[in-house]
Write a protein that holds these residues in place. Structure first.
Motif, short mmCIF file in Angstrom:
data_model
loop_
_atom_site.label_atom_id
_atom_site.label_comp_id
_atom_site.label_asym_id
_atom_site.label_seq_id
_atom_site.Cartn_x
_atom_site.Cartn_y
_atom_site.Cartn_z
N PHE A 1 -7.45 1.88 6.12
CA PHE A 1 -7.36 1.03 4.94
C PHE A 1 -8.49 1.37 3.96
O PHE A 1 -9.64 1.50 4.36
CB PHE A 1 -7.51 -0.45 5.33
N VAL B 1 -9.10 -3.72 -1.40
CA VAL B 1 -8.68 -4.96 -0.74
C VAL B 1 -9.29 -6.13 -1.49
O VAL B 1 -10.48 -6.12 -1.80
CB VAL B 1 -9.11 -4.97 0.75
N LEU C 1 -9.53 -9.22 4.80
CA LEU C 1 -8.30 -8.72 5.40
C LEU C 1 -8.08 -9.51 6.68
O LEU C 1 -8.97 -9.58 7.54
CB LEU C 1 -8.47 -7.23 5.70
N TYR D 1 -1.23 -7.29 7.92
CA TYR D 1 -2.63 -7.30 7.51
C TYR D 1 -2.59 -7.73 6.06
O TYR D 1 -2.08 -7.00 5.20
CB TYR D 1 -3.25 -5.91 7.62
N ARG E 1 -1.17 -5.49 3.28
CA ARG E 1 -1.73 -4.14 3.27
C ARG E 1 -1.11 -3.27 4.35
O ARG E 1 -1.16 -2.05 4.30
CB ARG E 1 -3.24 -4.20 3.43
N ALA E 2 -0.51 -3.90 5.34
CA ALA E 2 0.27 -3.22 6.39
C ALA E 2 1.20 -4.26 6.97
O ALA E 2 0.91 -5.46 6.94
CB ALA E 2 -0.62 -2.62 7.46
N THR F 1 0.30 -2.07 12.34
CA THR F 1 -0.17 -1.02 11.42
C THR F 1 0.90 0.03 11.16
O THR F 1 0.65 1.03 10.51
CB THR F 1 -1.41 -0.30 11.98
N GLN G 1 2.05 1.03 6.56
CA GLN G 1 0.93 0.76 5.67
C GLN G 1 1.42 0.69 4.23
O GLN G 1 2.35 1.38 3.84
CB GLN G 1 -0.11 1.87 5.80
N SER H 1 -3.11 0.18 0.13
CA SER H 1 -4.26 0.42 1.02
C SER H 1 -4.48 1.90 1.27
O SER H 1 -5.33 2.27 2.07
CB SER H 1 -4.06 -0.31 2.34
#
Length: 140
Positions: free
Chosen positions: A40, A45, A49, A77, A85-86, A90, A93, A97
């Protein structure tokens, strides 16, 4: 570095395109250990997070430029601006990010939920730390 089966996803491509040296390294380690890794860009961000279940109102930017909303209950996330962001842990993604040439701060995350996940992530961490030490000076 111990190499595990890379699975069918990575057998389809003989060479992966270069994205960024850090991302390329993390992709190689992820494939070697068959454990997902996300990198990331913390410079982009908004606030904190947080790993949480989506409620469906979050925005997620795809790499093709589309905006989606994660399904309620999807593990995401998310930052303080309600941007995912994900998603799917994960595994997907967000373009928001993504590491850029101007990135100065990163968060590297790996996840494993299989029976030997704790040991496998520890081995991945040791291998990644060793590789990072070879290519970048990491301040203490």
């Amino acid at each position: 570095m111990r190499v595990r089966s890379s699975g069918p996803r990575f057998k389809k491509e003989s060479a992966r395109p270069s994205i960024h040296p850090l991302v390329d390294l993390c992709n190689a380690v992820s494939i070697a250990y068959a454990i997902p890794i996300a990198v990331f860009d913390l410079d982009h961000v908004d606030g904190n997070l947080t790993v949480r279940h989506a409620n469906g109102t979050e925005t997620y930017a795809t790499f093709s430029g589309d905006t989606e909303h994660p399904e309620p209950g999807d593990v995401i996330y998310a930052d303080d601006a309600n941007k995912a962001r994900a998603r799917r842990w994960t595994n997907r993604q967000s373009a928001l990010s993504a590491i850029r040439q101007t990135t100065t701060r990163v968060l590297i995350v790996s996840e494993a939920m299989h029976d030997t996940g704790t040991q496998d992530v520890a081995a991945l961490k040791a291998g990644l730390t060793e590789a990072l030490g070879r290519y970048w000076h990491i301040p203490a």
